[in-house]
Design a protein around this motif. Structure first.
Motif, mmCIF file in Angstrom:
data_model
loop_
_atom_site.group_PDB
_atom_site.id
_atom_site.type_symbol
_atom_site.label_atom_id
_atom_site.label_comp_id
_atom_site.label_asym_id
_atom_site.label_seq_id
_atom_site.Cartn_x
_atom_site.Cartn_y
_atom_site.Cartn_z
ATOM 1 N N MET A 1 0.843 -1.174 0.000
ATOM 2 C CA MET A 1 0.000 0.000 0.000
ATOM 3 C C MET A 1 0.894 1.244 0.000
ATOM 4 O O MET A 1 1.817 1.370 0.780
ATOM 5 C CB MET A 1 -0.873 -0.023 1.253
ATOM 6 C CG MET A 1 -1.739 1.160 1.400
ATOM 7 S SD MET A 1 -2.763 0.909 2.868
ATOM 8 C CE MET A 1 -3.125 2.563 3.247
ATOM 9 N N ARG A 2 0.618 2.163 -0.876
ATOM 10 C CA ARG A 2 1.379 3.409 -0.959
ATOM 11 C C ARG A 2 0.537 4.543 -0.391
ATOM 12 O O ARG A 2 -0.676 4.591 -0.593
ATOM 13 C CB ARG A 2 1.724 3.712 -2.405
ATOM 14 C CG ARG A 2 2.671 2.666 -3.000
ATOM 15 C CD ARG A 2 3.029 3.046 -4.378
ATOM 16 N NE ARG A 2 4.008 4.128 -4.242
ATOM 17 C CZ ARG A 2 4.765 4.562 -5.222
ATOM 18 N NH1 ARG A 2 4.644 4.046 -6.411
ATOM 19 N NH2 ARG A 2 5.641 5.513 -5.029
ATOM 20 N N PHE A 3 1.203 5.452 0.303
ATOM 21 C CA PHE A 3 0.517 6.622 0.826
ATOM 22 C C PHE A 3 1.536 7.727 1.058
ATOM 23 O O PHE A 3 2.731 7.472 1.125
ATOM 24 C CB PHE A 3 -0.240 6.311 2.124
ATOM 25 C CG PHE A 3 0.635 5.762 3.220
ATOM 26 C CD1 PHE A 3 1.294 6.604 4.098
ATOM 27 C CD2 PHE A 3 0.798 4.394 3.366
ATOM 28 C CE1 PHE A 3 2.105 6.101 5.095
ATOM 29 C CE2 PHE A 3 1.603 3.881 4.368
ATOM 30 C CZ PHE A 3 2.254 4.729 5.228
ATOM 31 N N HIS A 4 1.045 8.951 1.167
ATOM 32 C CA HIS A 4 1.888 10.100 1.487
ATOM 33 C C HIS A 4 1.781 10.344 2.982
ATOM 34 O O HIS A 4 0.696 10.297 3.550
ATOM 35 C CB HIS A 4 1.440 11.346 0.722
ATOM 36 C CG HIS A 4 1.573 11.202 -0.749
ATOM 37 N ND1 HIS A 4 2.785 11.314 -1.395
ATOM 38 C CD2 HIS A 4 0.663 10.930 -1.701
ATOM 39 C CE1 HIS A 4 2.602 11.127 -2.688
ATOM 40 N NE2 HIS A 4 1.320 10.892 -2.897
ATOM 41 N N ALA A 5 2.936 10.617 3.623
ATOM 42 C CA ALA A 5 2.946 10.828 5.065
ATOM 43 C C ALA A 5 3.796 12.035 5.429
ATOM 44 O O ALA A 5 4.758 12.363 4.746
ATOM 45 C CB ALA A 5 3.494 9.593 5.774
ATOM 46 N N TRP B 1 -5.554 20.179 6.749
ATOM 47 C CA TRP B 1 -4.524 20.483 5.753
ATOM 48 C C TRP B 1 -3.935 19.217 5.155
ATOM 49 O O TRP B 1 -3.584 19.191 3.971
ATOM 50 C CB TRP B 1 -3.454 21.398 6.338
ATOM 51 C CG TRP B 1 -3.963 22.806 6.380
ATOM 52 C CD1 TRP B 1 -4.426 23.490 7.457
ATOM 53 C CD2 TRP B 1 -4.144 23.661 5.248
ATOM 54 N NE1 TRP B 1 -4.865 24.737 7.068
ATOM 55 C CE2 TRP B 1 -4.704 24.869 5.723
ATOM 56 C CE3 TRP B 1 -3.881 23.538 3.885
ATOM 57 C CZ2 TRP B 1 -4.994 25.933 4.881
ATOM 58 C CZ3 TRP B 1 -4.172 24.607 3.049
ATOM 59 C CH2 TRP B 1 -4.730 25.779 3.545
ATOM 60 N N ALA B 2 -3.843 18.163 5.932
ATOM 61 C CA ALA B 2 -3.368 16.893 5.373
ATOM 62 C C ALA B 2 -4.312 16.426 4.271
ATOM 63 O O ALA B 2 -3.869 16.022 3.192
ATOM 64 C CB ALA B 2 -3.255 15.838 6.472
ATOM 65 N N CYS B 3 -5.617 16.500 4.519
ATOM 66 C CA CYS B 3 -6.590 16.088 3.502
ATOM 67 C C CYS B 3 -6.480 16.949 2.254
ATOM 68 O O CYS B 3 -6.521 16.443 1.131
ATOM 69 C CB CYS B 3 -8.002 16.146 4.072
ATOM 70 S SG CYS B 3 -8.342 14.880 5.302
ATOM 71 N N ARG B 4 -6.334 18.242 2.421
ATOM 72 C CA ARG B 4 -6.204 19.142 1.264
ATOM 73 C C ARG B 4 -4.970 18.824 0.430
ATOM 74 O O ARG B 4 -4.963 19.003 -0.778
ATOM 75 C CB ARG B 4 -6.129 20.596 1.718
ATOM 76 C CG ARG B 4 -7.414 21.152 2.235
ATOM 77 C CD ARG B 4 -7.212 22.578 2.744
ATOM 78 N NE ARG B 4 -8.359 23.061 3.469
ATOM 79 C CZ ARG B 4 -9.365 23.745 2.921
ATOM 80 N NH1 ARG B 4 -9.363 24.004 1.647
ATOM 81 N NH2 ARG B 4 -10.373 24.137 3.659
ATOM 82 N N ILE C 1 -14.702 18.307 10.370
ATOM 83 C CA ILE C 1 -13.635 18.699 9.440
ATOM 84 C C ILE C 1 -14.091 18.497 8.000
ATOM 85 O O ILE C 1 -13.885 19.354 7.144
ATOM 86 C CB ILE C 1 -12.346 17.915 9.727
ATOM 87 C CG1 ILE C 1 -11.770 18.337 11.078
ATOM 88 C CG2 ILE C 1 -11.314 18.129 8.616
ATOM 89 C CD1 ILE C 1 -10.685 17.431 11.592
ATOM 90 N N ALA C 2 -14.729 17.372 7.722
ATOM 91 C CA ALA C 2 -15.186 17.080 6.358
ATOM 92 C C ALA C 2 -16.131 18.156 5.838
ATOM 93 O O ALA C 2 -16.101 18.491 4.648
ATOM 94 C CB ALA C 2 -15.865 15.712 6.312
ATOM 95 N N SER D 1 -11.396 16.842 -1.467
ATOM 96 C CA SER D 1 -10.355 16.754 -0.440
ATOM 97 C C SER D 1 -10.756 15.882 0.741
ATOM 98 O O SER D 1 -9.952 15.661 1.640
ATOM 99 C CB SER D 1 -10.013 18.157 0.083
ATOM 100 O OG SER D 1 -9.435 18.925 -0.932
ATOM 101 N N ARG D 2 -11.974 15.411 0.757
ATOM 102 C CA ARG D 2 -12.430 14.601 1.891
ATOM 103 C C ARG D 2 -11.836 13.213 1.795
ATOM 104 O O ARG D 2 -12.051 12.496 0.827
ATOM 105 C CB ARG D 2 -13.944 14.536 1.912
ATOM 106 C CG ARG D 2 -14.557 15.879 2.188
ATOM 107 C CD ARG D 2 -16.056 15.849 2.203
ATOM 108 N NE ARG D 2 -16.549 17.217 2.288
ATOM 109 C CZ ARG D 2 -17.694 17.615 1.798
ATOM 110 N NH1 ARG D 2 -18.503 16.763 1.215
ATOM 111 N NH2 ARG D 2 -18.044 18.873 1.909
ATOM 112 N N ALA D 3 -11.050 12.853 2.810
ATOM 113 C CA ALA D 3 -10.375 11.553 2.817
ATOM 114 C C ALA D 3 -10.084 11.160 4.255
ATOM 115 O O ALA D 3 -10.125 11.985 5.164
ATOM 116 C CB ALA D 3 -9.068 11.630 2.021
ATOM 117 N N ASP D 4 -9.795 9.894 4.438
ATOM 118 C CA ASP D 4 -9.394 9.424 5.758
ATOM 119 C C ASP D 4 -7.964 9.856 6.032
ATOM 120 O O ASP D 4 -7.097 9.763 5.177
ATOM 121 C CB ASP D 4 -9.480 7.895 5.831
ATOM 122 C CG ASP D 4 -10.910 7.396 5.768
ATOM 123 O OD1 ASP D 4 -11.819 8.140 6.177
ATOM 124 O OD2 ASP D 4 -11.110 6.249 5.335
#
Length: 95
Positions: free
Chosen positions: A1-5, A29-32, A74-75, A82-85
């Motif tokens: 699984m790839r993700f940005h952190a 801001w992380a979601c954005r 927040i959502a 931009s809405r994400a976990d």
């Protein structure tokens, strides 16, 4: 699984940082920005540790998420795209 952190963050309790460096602003801001995992910074500060305990709940092994009511609030402030976990790791700076 790839993700940005982003694993190197500071809380509002660190020196010379914004008062907006709370979990809600970090998550928004992380979601954005498309960041899926954000470190908590130094959880050993007593006030920050208390805030983490109050607002984070376990998600996947080793990861936490914001309580449902906070995630929903927040959502509502974000564009639909931009809405994400967003997940958090709990980390101690300098360890």
């Amino acid at each position: 699984m790839r993700f940005h952190a982003d694993l190197h963050v500071h809380s509002k309790y660190s020196r010379a940082t914004s008062r907006d460096l709370d979990l809600e602003h970090l998550a928004a801001w992380a979601c954005r920005k498309g960041i899926g995992v954000v470190g908590t910074g130094d959880f050993t500060h007593p006030a920050w540790c208390a805030e983490l305990k109050q607002k984070l709940v376990p998600a996947e092994p080793g990861l936490y998420r914001l309580r449902d009511d906070i995630e929903r609030a927040i959502a509502q402030t974000l564009p639909a795209a931009s809405r994400a976990d967003m997940r958090s790791t709990v980390s101690k700076s300098g360890a």
